[in-house]
Every structure is written in structure tokens, then in C-alpha cells.
Design an enzyme around this catalytic site. Structure first.
Site, PDB file in Angstrom:
ATOM      1  N   ARG A  76      21.854  52.440  58.278  1.00  0.00           N
ATOM      2  CA  ARG A  76      23.060  51.735  57.804  1.00  0.00           C
ATOM      3  C   ARG A  76      23.353  52.244  56.387  1.00  0.00           C
ATOM      4  O   ARG A  76      22.443  52.321  55.563  1.00  0.00           O
ATOM      5  CB  ARG A  76      22.875  50.207  57.826  1.00  0.00           C
ATOM      6  CG  ARG A  76      22.903  49.638  59.253  1.00  0.00           C
ATOM      7  CD  ARG A  76      23.046  48.135  59.266  1.00  0.00           C
ATOM      8  NE  ARG A  76      24.412  47.696  59.021  1.00  0.00           N
ATOM      9  CZ  ARG A  76      24.753  46.411  58.822  1.00  0.00           C
ATOM     10  NH1 ARG A  76      23.816  45.477  58.808  1.00  0.00           N
ATOM     11  NH2 ARG A  76      26.009  46.078  58.638  1.00  0.00           N
ATOM     12  N   ASP A 121      25.665  43.632  49.004  1.00  0.00           N
ATOM     13  CA  ASP A 121      24.975  44.757  49.637  1.00  0.00           C
ATOM     14  C   ASP A 121      24.739  45.902  48.665  1.00  0.00           C
ATOM     15  O   ASP A 121      23.834  46.712  48.847  1.00  0.00           O
ATOM     16  CB  ASP A 121      25.761  45.245  50.854  1.00  0.00           C
ATOM     17  CG  ASP A 121      25.576  44.260  51.985  1.00  0.00           C
ATOM     18  OD1 ASP A 121      26.264  43.230  51.997  1.00  0.00           O
ATOM     19  OD2 ASP A 121      24.690  44.500  52.831  1.00  0.00           O
ATOM     20  N   ARG A 157      19.308  42.213  59.797  1.00  0.00           N
ATOM     21  CA  ARG A 157      20.498  42.502  58.992  1.00  0.00           C
ATOM     22  C   ARG A 157      20.376  41.723  57.693  1.00  0.00           C
ATOM     23  O   ARG A 157      19.478  40.900  57.541  1.00  0.00           O
ATOM     24  CB  ARG A 157      21.767  42.138  59.770  1.00  0.00           C
ATOM     25  CG  ARG A 157      21.668  40.755  60.419  1.00  0.00           C
ATOM     26  CD  ARG A 157      22.909  39.978  60.371  1.00  0.00           C
ATOM     27  NE  ARG A 157      23.340  39.718  59.028  1.00  0.00           N
ATOM     28  CZ  ARG A 157      22.827  38.760  58.249  1.00  0.00           C
ATOM     29  NH1 ARG A 157      21.838  37.991  58.669  1.00  0.00           N
ATOM     30  NH2 ARG A 157      23.285  38.589  57.031  1.00  0.00           N
TER      31      ARG A 157
HETATM   32  O1  MRU Z   1      26.385  43.311  58.094  1.00  0.00           O
HETATM   33  P1  MRU Z   1      25.352  42.386  57.512  1.00  0.00           P
HETATM   34  O2  MRU Z   1      25.212  41.115  58.259  1.00  0.00           O
HETATM   35  O3  MRU Z   1      24.053  43.098  57.271  1.00  0.00           O
HETATM   36  O4  MRU Z   1      25.946  42.023  56.079  1.00  0.00           O
HETATM   37  C1  MRU Z   1      25.238  41.134  55.269  1.00  0.00           C
HETATM   38  C2  MRU Z   1      25.935  40.794  54.014  1.00  0.00           C
HETATM   39  O5  MRU Z   1      27.004  41.284  53.730  1.00  0.00           O
HETATM   40  C3  MRU Z   1      25.223  39.884  53.082  1.00  0.00           C
HETATM   41  O6  MRU Z   1      26.132  39.114  52.362  1.00  0.00           O
HETATM   42  C4  MRU Z   1      24.393  40.723  52.088  1.00  0.00           C
HETATM   43  O7  MRU Z   1      23.628  41.662  52.765  1.00  0.00           O
HETATM   44  C5  MRU Z   1      23.509  39.872  51.265  1.00  0.00           C
HETATM   45  S1  MRU Z   1      22.211  39.146  52.226  1.00  0.00           S
HETATM   46  C6  MRU Z   1      21.156  38.370  51.177  1.00  0.00           C
END
Ligand code: MRU
Length: 353
Positions: free
Chosen positions: A95, A248, A52
Site C-alpha cells: 500500500r 496516514d 488496515r
Molecule cells: O484505508 P485505511 O482503512 O487503511 O485508512 C485508514 C485511515 O485513513 C486512518 O485514518 C489512518 O490510517 C489512521 S489509523 C490510526
């Protein structure tokens, strides 16, 4: 810089035609490697959050394409191209929010359809593998560049020696190694710009409690985990100089989509006149979208909220609504740090270098 020099955690390893992912569902209790021998394994790993964090998802997807290429190595290239496009579509759907996934697949597609690929003397699988490795290494290198740029900006713009507050996990586990916002935190701590970190637990998946705390502990950076709802009142107490988060997807106007809770944190930071820094590589930019409202927000199963590790917490038949990202408007962001440079006050000019 090689992958082993600095970061102690490397959660993505490509070895002998196999993608090994440090299973983030099991951390910090167990360090178990999830082995992907096929693209289907990679799709499952992304969907189920074995891997993730936006950049890490992109890197895993690139290797997923390489696994598909090996599976179709006996096909004529033109036939394999058709099969791999189908595989890329499956990976892209794993995703929806982190644009690094689509970005990495677009890079792989470019190699797959490059002019020389149909040339019999070209090893097309090797070309795809080299591209995936290059994406992996570039993300690692970019993290160090962002860490330097972010730390420099903090040195010039916030009171020194106070604490940082961060949300979710943006460290080595979420990237090729070192991290985005957590990379800046690491470097800022080494340079005494910050003295420690408040870590939001990050409901409901607890990326903060389980993953960020684990990484900070290994680096011996002082931290305290807080419940997400404590952040605003902690910001009022005056011990925090900056809030650092990852992203993201970032739209052209500088709006940022990140882990659910980021928007509330941004409002609290602005109210208390504490700087909000977003740290993300340019692979997280989506300049095809004019504003953040166009970014798709993933919703996940209600059981992530209503249960914990198989134990049901809510009354029977309770329903939950579980959007796992939110959008922070550019006007609440003081600075966006990328490997290509720093964008101050993104609301004024949007994303431009
Ligand atoms: O659902 P996740 O754990 O994949 O979400 C991750 C995040 O929101 C992080 O802040 C983002 O991906 C940046 S990671 C360098």
C-alpha cells in the site's frame, strides 16, 4: 503497560512464528483470524485490507520481515540480507500512502544491516523478531500517551460535555491497541470531556459503520453512525465540540493525508469554528516531504464504490474513480497530537517539537 491491561481489542497477534490478524473485511459480523505463515500472506493481508490503518500496517510489515527471516534461516546471513531486502520491497509496495509501512521496514533494515549482524555468535533472526515486537509494543504505549495529551488539550480548548465527530477507524483495530484519534475519544469520554460520538460511515469501505461502531459499542461509549454527507449540517447544529481524525502521512509543513473525506470535514469544521485535531504517532511523519501534495494517494478498484459484498449496484459498465485518501492543508488543522507532544497551529511552524 502490558498489551492485555486496557484495550479489549487486539487485532495483531504474534504467536509461535505465525502472525495472526483479526480479519477486518469480516467484522463486525464475524471474528475470524487470518493466519500469515509467510511474507506473501502478509503482503496479501495488507493489500486486501485484512489489516488496515497506518500503524497496524507498519506492525504487520515488521512481522512480515521476521517470517521471511525464518524462511531463510539456513542461508548464510549475507545471502539472507539480499533476500530480505527483496522481501521488504514487496512489503513496501503493498500500500503506497501510509508511511508507517516504510518507517517500520526502515527500522527492520537497520537491524538487518547493523554492524554485529555478521558475527556468528549473534542470532540475527532473534534480533529481527525482538525489533518487530518492540515496534508493536511502542505503538501500543504511544497510543496511551497521545490519548492523555489529546484529552488534556480538549479539556483546555473546547466546550465540555458535547459530542465528538470522527472519520474512518483509528482505534485498536488500526493500531497495536487503543487507537490514535479513537484513543483520545476513549480517554476524553472517561473524563467527561465529551459525551458521545458521531461516527462518519466512511464511504466506500465503511470503516466507520463496521469498525469504529464495533469498537465504541464494546467500550459502551454512546455513538450514532451518520452518512459522510451529513457531517457538515450536523456541525452547524452546535452539539459537536471537536472533530478528531488520524493520519496516514504528515508532511514537514503539517499537511495531513488521511482517509478520503477528511478534507471536506476539515473545511466544514473550520467554517463552523469547530476544532480539528489530528492524532498520529511520529512514525506517521514524513519529514522528507516539504508539503502534502508530494504524498502519493492510493486509488483502489472502482468495484469498492459500484458494488457491495459482491452485489453490483451501478449500471453495467459504469466506471468509478476511487482515491481512498485526501490531503488536508495544515492551515485547516488546529492541533496535531503525537506521542512526543502537541503541535498547535501547524501551519505557523510546520512539524517541530
Ligand atoms: O484505508 P485505511 O482503512 O487503511 O485508512 C485508514 C485511515 O485513513 C486512518 O485514518 C489512518 O490510517 C489512521 S489509523 C490510526
Amino acid at each position: 503497560m502490558t498489551m492485555t491491561e486496557i484495550s479489549s481489542v487486539r487485532a495483531i497477534v504474534w504467536q509461535s512464528h505465525c502472525l495472526k490478524l483479526l480479519d477486518q473485511r469480516r467484522l463486525p459480523r464475524e471474528q475470524i483470524w487470518f493466519e500469515c505463515q509467510t511474507t506473501t500472506h502478509v503482503v496479501d493481508a495488507i493489500r486486501s485490507m485484512v489489516v488496515r490503518g497506518a500503524p497496524a500496517i507498519g506492525i504487520a510489515a515488521a512481522y512480515g520481515v521476521v517470517l521471511a527471516a525464518y524462511a531463510h534461516r539456513d542461508q548464510p546471513v549475507a545471502q539472507a540480507q539480499i533476500l530480505l531486502v527483496n522481501v521488504m520491497d514487496q512489503l513496501a509496495e503493498a500500500r503506497p500512502t501510509a508511511v508507517n509501512l516504510m518507517w517500520a521496514l526502515a527500522q527492520m533494515r537497520e537491524v538487518l544491516f547493523s554492524e554485529n549482524i555478521l558475527n556468528a555468535s549473534v542470532d540475527w533472526i532473534c534480533q529481527l523478531e525482538q525489533k518487530a515486537k518492540a515496534i508493536h509494543q511502542a505503538d501500543y504505549d504511544d497510543n496511551f500517551r497521545m490519548a492523555e495529551l489529546g484529552a488534556q488539550w480538549l479539556a483546555a480548548h473546547v466546550p465540555q460535555g458535547k459530542k465528538a465527530l470522527t472519520h474512518c477507524n483509528t482505534g485498536a483495530l488500526a493500531t497495536a491497541g487503543y487507537g490514535t484519534a479513537l484513543g483520545v475519544i476513549r480517554t476524553a469520554f472517561q473524563k467527561n470531556i465529551i459525551s458521545g460520538v458521531y461516527v462518519d460511515e466512511t464511504r466506500p469501505w465503511l470503516q466507520g459503520t463496521r469498525l469504529t461502531a464495533w469498537e465504541l459499542q464494546q467500550e459502551k461509549i454512546p455513538f450514532e453512525v451518520i452518512v459522510d454527507s451529513a457531517a457538515a449540517s450536523i456541525l452547524r447544529q452546535g452539539q459537536v465540540s471537536c472533530v478528531l481524525v488520524g493520519a496516514d502521512r504528515i508532511a514537514k509543513n503539517g499537511d495531513v493525508v488521511n482517509k478520503i473525506g477528511t478534507y471536506a470535514l476539515a473545511i466544514a469544521a473550520r467554517y463552523h469554528q469547530i476544532k480539528l485535531m489530528v492524532v498520529a504517532p511520529t512514525s506517521t511523519l514524513d519529514l522528507t516531504l516539504n508539503s502534502g501534495v508530494e504524498i502519493p494517494i492510493e486509488t483502489r478498484e472502482g468495484s469498492e464504490i459500484l458494488a457491495w459484498r459482491g452485489e453490483w449496484l451501478a449500471p453495467e459498465y459504469a466506471q468509478a474513480y476511487n482515491p481512498v485518501f485526501d490531503m488536508t492543508p495544515a492551515e485547516l488543522i488546529d492541533v496535531i497530537v503525537t506521542e512526543r507532544g502537541v503541535i498547535e497551529n501547524p501551519a505557523a511552524q510546520g512539524i517541530c517539537f
